[in-house]
Design an enzyme around this catalytic site. Structure first.
Site, PDB file in Angstrom:
ATOM      1  N   HIS A  79      29.312  -9.104 -23.558  1.00 13.31           N
ATOM      2  CA  HIS A  79      28.034  -8.928 -24.152  1.00 13.31           C
ATOM      3  C   HIS A  79      28.130  -7.663 -25.382  1.00 13.31           C
ATOM      4  CE1 HIS A  79      26.883 -11.381 -20.303  1.00 13.31           C
ATOM      5  NE2 HIS A  79      27.389 -10.144 -19.624  1.00 13.31           N
ATOM      6  N   HIS A 125      27.253   1.506 -27.530  1.00 13.06           N
ATOM      7  CA  HIS A 125      27.979   0.855 -27.821  1.00 13.06           C
ATOM      8  C   HIS A 125      26.990  -0.580 -28.477  1.00 13.06           C
ATOM      9  CE1 HIS A 125      24.581  -0.192 -24.973  1.00 13.06           C
ATOM     10  NE2 HIS A 125      24.140  -1.417 -25.355  1.00 13.06           N
ATOM     11  N   HIS A 139      24.532  -3.333 -31.359  1.00 16.74           N
ATOM     12  CA  HIS A 139      24.199  -4.954 -31.119  1.00 16.74           C
ATOM     13  C   HIS A 139      23.892  -5.360 -32.348  1.00 16.74           C
ATOM     14  CE1 HIS A 139      22.379  -4.129 -27.211  1.00 16.74           C
ATOM     15  NE2 HIS A 139      22.735  -3.089 -26.510  1.00 16.74           N
ATOM     16  N   GLU A 196      17.756  -4.126 -32.465  1.00 17.27           N
ATOM     17  CA  GLU A 196      16.888  -4.822 -30.796  1.00 17.27           C
ATOM     18  C   GLU A 196      15.596  -4.479 -31.638  1.00 17.27           C
ATOM     19  OE1 GLU A 196      19.187  -3.612 -26.896  1.00 17.27           O
ATOM     20  OE2 GLU A 196      19.726  -5.802 -27.576  1.00 17.27           O
ATOM     21  N   HIS A 198      23.807   1.963 -29.829  1.00 20.55           N
ATOM     22  CA  HIS A 198      23.121   2.637 -27.927  1.00 20.55           C
ATOM     23  C   HIS A 198      24.032   4.318 -27.668  1.00 20.55           C
ATOM     24  CE1 HIS A 198      20.185   0.042 -28.070  1.00 20.55           C
ATOM     25  NE2 HIS A 198      19.866   0.272 -28.879  1.00 20.55           N
ATOM     26  N   THR A 222      17.850  -3.541 -21.993  1.00 24.14           N
ATOM     27  CA  THR A 222      17.497  -4.221 -23.154  1.00 24.14           C
ATOM     28  C   THR A 222      18.496  -5.529 -22.954  1.00 24.14           C
ATOM     29  OG1 THR A 222      19.454  -3.717 -24.672  1.00 24.14           O
ATOM     30  CG2 THR A 222      17.080  -3.000 -25.230  1.00 24.14           C
ATOM     31  N   THR A 223      19.548  -5.367 -21.520  1.00 23.20           N
ATOM     32  CA  THR A 223      19.720  -6.572 -21.211  1.00 23.20           C
ATOM     33  C   THR A 223      19.972  -7.066 -19.557  1.00 23.20           C
ATOM     34  OG1 THR A 223      21.828  -5.258 -20.377  1.00 23.20           O
ATOM     35  CG2 THR A 223      21.609  -5.797 -22.292  1.00 23.20           C
TER      36      THR A 223
HETATM   37  C1  LIG Z   1      25.897  -5.753 -20.677  1.00 24.31           C
HETATM   38  C2  LIG Z   1      25.816  -4.322 -19.346  1.00 24.31           C
HETATM   39  N1  LIG Z   1      24.958  -3.848 -20.194  1.00 24.31           N
HETATM   40  C3  LIG Z   1      24.360  -3.011 -19.263  1.00 24.31           C
HETATM   41  C4  LIG Z   1      24.915  -2.356 -18.570  1.00 24.31           C
HETATM   42  N2  LIG Z   1      24.201  -0.899 -17.838  1.00 24.31           N
HETATM   43  C5  LIG Z   1      23.448  -1.127 -16.573  1.00 24.31           C
HETATM   44  C6  LIG Z   1      23.593  -1.845 -15.117  1.00 24.31           C
HETATM   45  O1  LIG Z   1      24.690  -0.603 -15.399  1.00 24.31           O
HETATM   46  C7  LIG Z   1      24.663  -0.603 -13.547  1.00 24.31           C
HETATM   47  C8  LIG Z   1      25.150   0.286 -13.049  1.00 24.31           C
HETATM   48  S1  LIG Z   1      24.448   0.373 -18.987  1.00 24.31           S
HETATM   49  O2  LIG Z   1      23.234   1.098 -18.734  1.00 24.31           O
HETATM   50  O3  LIG Z   1      25.598   0.998 -19.492  1.00 24.31           O
HETATM   51  C9  LIG Z   1      22.774  -0.021 -19.730  1.00 24.31           C
HETATM   52  S2  LIG Z   1      22.380   0.360 -21.403  1.00 24.31           S
HETATM   53  C10 LIG Z   1      21.892  -1.007 -22.342  1.00 24.31           C
HETATM   54  S3  LIG Z   1      21.176  -0.694 -23.376  1.00 24.31           S
HETATM   55  N3  LIG Z   1      21.368  -2.124 -24.208  1.00 24.31           N
HETATM   56  O4  LIG Z   1      19.426  -0.858 -22.955  1.00 24.31           O
HETATM   57  O5  LIG Z   1      20.965   0.919 -23.924  1.00 24.31           O
HETATM   58  C11 LIG Z   1      22.718  -2.083 -21.671  1.00 24.31           C
HETATM   59  C12 LIG Z   1      23.428  -1.669 -20.266  1.00 24.31           C
HETATM   60 ZN   LIG Z   2      22.021  -1.186 -25.428  1.00 25.13          ZN
END
Ligand SMILES: CCN[C@H]1CN(CCOCC)S(=O)(=O)c2sc(S(N)(=O)=O)cc21
Ligand SMILES: [Zn+2]
Length: 260
Positions: free
Chosen positions: A63, A93, A95, A105, A118, A198-199
């Site tokens: 992703h 990470h 986007h 986003e 992010h 956002t995912t």
């Molecule tokens: C692909 C999954 N992305 C998720 C993975 N995690 C969440 C789930 O964890 C559960 C133990 S996360 O807290 O690392 C996280 S932050 C963001 S974002 N784009 O909103 O900054 C997405 C995600």
């Molecule tokens: Zn993100």
């Protein structure tokens, strides 16, 4: 079962089927309208103590591309701003879009950027594990930084030079002692609001801090992100990882506050 993604069949428009909170009251991202944000003089400056940060590895989860940090102690934390206590850096990470088009986003008065970084932090003061924090209303804070295209970013090459090693979904490689402070813009003025991941799982657990000033990266540097694959080495149908962004969600009954 075809897991979620950003394609026609499994993209943001159908995430609500497996994750009904997608239609919740504090979903992210949002469109930020600066003129409608309320300036809050009580908002403190953002404090980033990343100096003893320790990145561990860089990986491709299908992703996005993710740099993970050692969050076993308070060596890298964000505090101040809208936060009641320090939050530990867990990962960062990106986007991004397809060739030359948008990819961020959050949008600002209808304008989107080429990419969005992010930096994910969790509330280790209140919660025992990251997983627990990720599902709690004040469990996470994500620092969002817009990337616009222009001149080459002098430090981003440290990331883009490793992307060929994590081309395939499920690949990872060592990535030690990278300090994400080198990816910050010159000022830390921000907007903040209560939102979500956002995912999927789209947990409504994020205090968002969106920096107003973008950083500049070159089209060539951004192009290297688009070389990443959302598919694994063993899959015969290769799919490039691009347009891995969710579009803005209804603001509903929320306010966006602005720092100075
Ligand atoms: C692909 C999954 N992305 C998720 C993975 N995690 C969440 C789930 O964890 C559960 C133990 S996360 O807290 O690392 C996280 S932050 C963001 S974002 N784009 O909103 O900054 C997405 C995600
Ligand atoms: Zn993100």
């Amino acid at each position: 079962i075809n897991s979620w993604g950003y394609g026609k069949e499994n993209g943001p428009s159908v995430w609500h089927k497996d994750f009904p909170v997608a239609q919740g009251n504090r979903q992210s991202p949002i469109e930020i309208i600066p003129k409608q944000a309320s300036y809050d003089p009580s908002l403190q400056a953002i404090l980033l103590n990343y100096d003893h940060c320790s990145s561990i590895n860089i990986s491709n989860n299908g992703h996005s591309v993710v740099v993970d940090f050692d969050d076993s102690d308070d060596r890298s934390v964000i505090q101040g701003g809208p936060l009641d206590n320090p939050y530990r850096l867990k990962q960062f990470h990106f986007h991004w879009g397809g060739k030359g088009c948008h990819g961020s986003e959050h949008t600002v008065a209808g304008r989107s950027y080429a990419s969005e970084l992010h930096l994910v932090h969790w509330n280790a003061v209140k919660y025992q594990t990251f997983g627990e924090a990720a599902a709690a209303p004040d469990g996470l804070t994500v620092l969002a930084i817009f990337l616009e295209t222009g001149d080459e970013h002098r430090w981003l090459h440290r990331i883009t030079d490793t992307l060929y090693m994590v081309k395939f979904k499920g690949s990872a490689t060592d990535f030690k002692s990278f300090n994400p402070k080198c990816l910050l813009p010159s000022t830390l003025q921000y907007w903040t609001y209560l939102g979500s991941l956002t995912t999927p799982p789209l947990h409504e657990s994020v205090i968002w801090i969106v920096l107003k000033e973008p950083i500049t990266v070159s089209e060539r540097q951004l192009g290297k992100f688009r070389m990443l694959l959302a598919t694994g080495e063993e899959e015969d149908q290769r799919m490039h990882m691009e347009n891995n962004y969710r579009t803005p969600q209804p603001l509903k009954d929320r306010e966006v506050r602005s720092s100075n």
